[in-house]
Design a protein around this motif. Structure first.
Motif, PDB file in Angstrom:
ATOM      1  N   ARG A 175       0.835  -1.193   0.000  1.00  0.00           N
ATOM      2  CA  ARG A 175       0.000   0.000   0.000  1.00  0.00           C
ATOM      3  C   ARG A 175       0.872   1.247   0.000  1.00  0.00           C
ATOM      4  NH1 ARG A 175      -5.057  -0.397   0.250  1.00  0.00           N
ATOM      5  NH2 ARG A 175      -5.412   1.705   1.054  1.00  0.00           N
ATOM      6  N   VAL A 183       0.869   5.336   0.827  1.00  0.00           N
ATOM      7  CA  VAL A 183       0.184   6.427   1.515  1.00  0.00           C
ATOM      8  C   VAL A 183       0.510   7.749   0.823  1.00  0.00           C
ATOM      9  CG1 VAL A 183      -0.032   7.728   3.672  1.00  0.00           C
ATOM     10  CG2 VAL A 183       0.161   5.233   3.723  1.00  0.00           C
ATOM     11  N   ASP A 224      -6.860   0.995  -5.706  1.00  0.00           N
ATOM     12  CA  ASP A 224      -7.208   0.662  -4.330  1.00  0.00           C
ATOM     13  C   ASP A 224      -5.993   0.476  -3.423  1.00  0.00           C
ATOM     14  OD1 ASP A 224      -6.337  -1.652  -5.551  1.00  0.00           O
ATOM     15  OD2 ASP A 224      -7.968  -2.916  -4.782  1.00  0.00           O
ATOM     16  N   GLU A 243      -3.735   5.070  -0.439  1.00  0.00           N
ATOM     17  CA  GLU A 243      -4.513   5.619   0.677  1.00  0.00           C
ATOM     18  C   GLU A 243      -4.191   7.106   0.817  1.00  0.00           C
ATOM     19  OE1 GLU A 243      -4.962   5.290   5.550  1.00  0.00           O
ATOM     20  OE2 GLU A 243      -3.578   3.957   4.471  1.00  0.00           O
ATOM     21  N   VAL A 293      -4.359  10.433   2.861  1.00  0.00           N
ATOM     22  CA  VAL A 293      -4.518  10.875   4.245  1.00  0.00           C
ATOM     23  C   VAL A 293      -4.495  12.394   4.272  1.00  0.00           C
ATOM     24  CG1 VAL A 293      -3.522  10.863   6.567  1.00  0.00           C
ATOM     25  CG2 VAL A 293      -3.413   8.803   5.146  1.00  0.00           C
ATOM     26  N   GLY A 301     -10.266   6.539   9.799  1.00  0.00           N
ATOM     27  CA  GLY A 301      -9.947   6.116   8.443  1.00  0.00           C
ATOM     28  C   GLY A 301     -10.799   6.747   7.368  1.00  0.00           C
TER      29      GLY A 301
END
Length: 225
Positions: free
Chosen positions: A10, A12, A42, A45, A47, A120
């Motif tokens: 993943r 970020v 997907d 992520e 933030v 989240g």
């Protein structure tokens, strides 16, 4: 025995932003589009990170032109001309952009964003608030409005009211801004990808796409080394 394929690491993507910043509004949309264009969307992520552009802004809402002139000087005509230029860019990219907006201190909003981050859902919450703000459908300085947006993305409206009535997450908001400055932010939008690459300003979709590809490839290399 069949060897299972290792899922991709993943990545970020951190975005320092403030509510009323028009270029942040554009950058958020462009970054989201660049991610959605990838077949591995997907694995990314996003933030949200807090960065107040004007910590001294009053809590009482005023028009955006009043806020700008009070902080930077100039005339309403000059300010509105600049606003219309950004509005034209936004509309070319399929974004609504009302000129009839209010401006006020965003510290309390950022405290709620921190709560959303903890659950989240920071990017979803901030996006919904900022999108509603720029299309003229939401007053982000009204607690009930923020609670409603929170519930729409899966958060608790009661928690929003409790946070706004307290000092929760204040330290986290200040820490985010300080961390952004340490990483090189002098304003917003400021995007950091995988803590490897920083992208200040509202980059175009292809630029964000190139940066996403760059960090995705490095993340893949590090996971197999």
């Amino acid at each position: 025995m069949v060897e299972r394929e290792t899922p991709p690491k993943r990545v970020v993507v951190e975005m320092w932003s403030d509510l009323g910043c028009p270029w942040c509004y554009l950058a958020k949309s462009r970054l989201r589009t660049a991610i959605e264009q990838r077949p591995d969307a997907d694995r990314f992520e996003v933030v949200m990170r807090s960065f107040e552009l004007n910590p001294a802004a009053p809590k009482r809402p005023e028009t955006v032109e009043e806020a700008f002139i009070r902080s930077h000087g100039g005339t309403a005509a000059h300010f509105m001309a600049a606003e219309r230029r950004i509005q034209a860019i936004a509309r070319e990219e399929g974004l609504e952009f009302t000129l009839d907006r209010l401006s006020a201190n965003t510290f309390d909003l950022h405290r709620v964003v921190q709560y959303a981050n903890a659950e989240g859902l920071g990017f979803e919450f901030f996006s919904a608030v900022q999108d509603g703000f720029f299309v003229g459908a939401l007053n982000p300085y009204a607690p009930e409005a923020l609670a409603g947006v929170a519930e729409s993305v899966g958060l608790e409206g009661r928690r929003v009211h409790a946070i706004l009535a307290s000092g929760e997450y204040a330290d986290r908001v200040r820490a985010d801004r300080a961390e952004g400055v340490e990483l090189g932010a002098t304003g917003v939008p400021f995007v950091v990808l995988d803590r490897r690459v920083a992208a200040p300003g509202a980059q175009k979709v292809p630029v964000y796409g190139q940066l996403l590809e760059q960090v995705a490839a490095r993340a893949a290399d590090s996971s197999t080394s």
